[in-house]
Design an enzyme around this catalytic site. Structure first.
Site, PDB file in Angstrom:
ATOM      1  N   ALA A  75     -31.828   3.964   5.039  1.00  0.00           N
ATOM      2  CA  ALA A  75     -31.360   4.996   4.114  1.00  0.00           C
ATOM      3  C   ALA A  75     -30.468   6.004   4.400  1.00  0.00           C
ATOM      4  O   ALA A  75     -30.992   6.757   5.298  1.00  0.00           O
ATOM      5  CB  ALA A  75     -32.515   5.652   3.460  1.00  0.00           C
ATOM      6  N   LYS A  76     -29.225   6.032   4.063  1.00  0.00           N
ATOM      7  CA  LYS A  76     -28.286   7.059   4.559  1.00  0.00           C
ATOM      8  C   LYS A  76     -28.150   8.097   3.559  1.00  0.00           C
ATOM      9  O   LYS A  76     -27.980   7.865   2.410  1.00  0.00           O
ATOM     10  CB  LYS A  76     -26.824   6.376   4.678  1.00  0.00           C
ATOM     11  CG  LYS A  76     -25.852   6.867   5.758  1.00  0.00           C
ATOM     12  CD  LYS A  76     -24.639   6.056   5.966  1.00  0.00           C
ATOM     13  CE  LYS A  76     -23.524   6.570   6.859  1.00  0.00           C
ATOM     14  NZ  LYS A  76     -22.141   6.220   6.560  1.00  0.00           N
ATOM     15  N   ILE A  77     -28.389   9.151   4.210  1.00  0.00           N
ATOM     16  CA  ILE A  77     -28.689  10.530   3.194  1.00  0.00           C
ATOM     17  C   ILE A  77     -27.737  11.534   3.708  1.00  0.00           C
ATOM     18  O   ILE A  77     -27.791  11.906   4.986  1.00  0.00           O
ATOM     19  CB  ILE A  77     -30.200  10.793   3.483  1.00  0.00           C
ATOM     20  CG1 ILE A  77     -31.118   9.597   2.936  1.00  0.00           C
ATOM     21  CG2 ILE A  77     -30.502  12.126   2.460  1.00  0.00           C
ATOM     22  CD1 ILE A  77     -32.521   9.844   3.244  1.00  0.00           C
TER      23      ILE A  77
ATOM     24  N   LEU B 287     -27.450   6.953  -0.303  1.00  0.00           N
ATOM     25  CA  LEU B 287     -27.699   7.045  -1.437  1.00  0.00           C
ATOM     26  C   LEU B 287     -26.782   8.201  -2.295  1.00  0.00           C
ATOM     27  O   LEU B 287     -26.077   8.822  -1.405  1.00  0.00           O
ATOM     28  CB  LEU B 287     -29.174   8.105  -1.094  1.00  0.00           C
ATOM     29  CG  LEU B 287     -30.081   7.119  -0.377  1.00  0.00           C
ATOM     30  CD1 LEU B 287     -31.332   7.775  -0.272  1.00  0.00           C
ATOM     31  CD2 LEU B 287     -30.384   5.543  -0.841  1.00  0.00           C
TER      32      LEU B 287
ATOM     33  N   THR C 188     -22.049   2.001   5.819  1.00  0.00           N
ATOM     34  CA  THR C 188     -21.500   1.938   4.680  1.00  0.00           C
ATOM     35  C   THR C 188     -21.355   3.520   4.189  1.00  0.00           C
ATOM     36  O   THR C 188     -22.377   4.046   4.386  1.00  0.00           O
ATOM     37  CB  THR C 188     -21.725   1.041   3.366  1.00  0.00           C
ATOM     38  OG1 THR C 188     -22.883   1.387   2.992  1.00  0.00           O
ATOM     39  CG2 THR C 188     -21.767  -0.436   4.089  1.00  0.00           C
TER      40      THR C 188
END
Ligand code: G3P
Length: 225
Positions: A85-87, A60, A27
């Protein structure tokens, strides 16, 4: 090459995971906002639908590395194992990855160049997400960049995989597969585009017609009784 679905829409996710081999859900803030739902309810709803074994990428929103680290820890607590964790790529993002990658897998997103990907992988990212179609749209060779990154990561033996993102047609997906991209994340409508072919449809229609000409409406189980 493996497949993920790029959406925050629970009905789309339910439908696609029933019919296609989907490793996880990705997402981003745009996709999440589009659902116009309470964020926590949406995130836990997606986790419930996909089960604990599929990976779930949530991006994030913090402006600093410290804020991102706090957000990622809170999301991991909520989502559990297999949270990624998508950063977003950038100085703060890289700093966050250097800490977070010791605690959970990280995906550095909005990758638009080979060196962004190399930096992300060296920082400890498990995934990098190049934006294939957005690069293709400006004539920057999105497919080529994604495939070069995959080759570069493999060449240096880095434990980081390419999750190609932002696809608009089957050719882009196929070229990424041939070029060694490890994963693609696709919008829901693309799975039927990948699975269908007019010759497949006419071939199956022919089997149906020939079977019915002799066996009528009987199915195999009717004839084995
Ligand atoms: O996660 C990145 C991806 O969703 C971007 O896709 O279609 O907005 O270019 P798109």
């Amino acid at each position: 090459m493996r497949y993920m679905i790029d959406t925050a829409n629970i009905e789309e996710i339910k439908d696609i995971i029933e019919f296609f081999p989907i490793e996880g859900v990705t997402t981003n803030p745009t996709l999440v906002s589009k659902e116009k739902m309470d964020f926590k309810t949406l995130v836990t709803g997606i986790r419930d639908v996909i089960g604990p074994d599929r990976v779930f990428f949530v991006q994030l929103r913090g402006d600093t590395a410290e804020e991102m680290i706090e957000e990622a820890r809170a999301l991991k607590k909520l989502i559990g194992d297999n949270y990624v964790a998508k950063i977003p790529m950038g100085r703060a993002g890289l700093k966050a990855v250097m800490t977070l990658s010791k605690e959970m897998p990280c995906c550095v997103t909005a990758i638009c160049s080979r060196q962004q990907a190399m930096l992300a992988a060296r920082a400890g990212a498990s995934f990098v997400a190049p934006y294939v179609n957005r690069l293709d749209n400006i004539g920057a060779g999105g497919v080529e960049i994604a495939c070069d990154i995959a080759g570069m990561l493999d060449h240096y033996g880095l434990p980081c995989e390419v999750v190609g993102a932002s696809f608009k047609n089957v050719d882009q997906v196929q070229e990424c597969a041939m070029g060694g991209c490890h994963v693609v994340t696709l919008k829901a409508e693309m799975f039927d585009m990948l699975a269908s072919h007019p010759l497949t449809d006419s071939g199956i229609a022919g089997f149906d017609k020939d079977w019915k000409a002799f066996y009528g409406e009987n199915k195999i189980l009717d004839l084995l009784k």
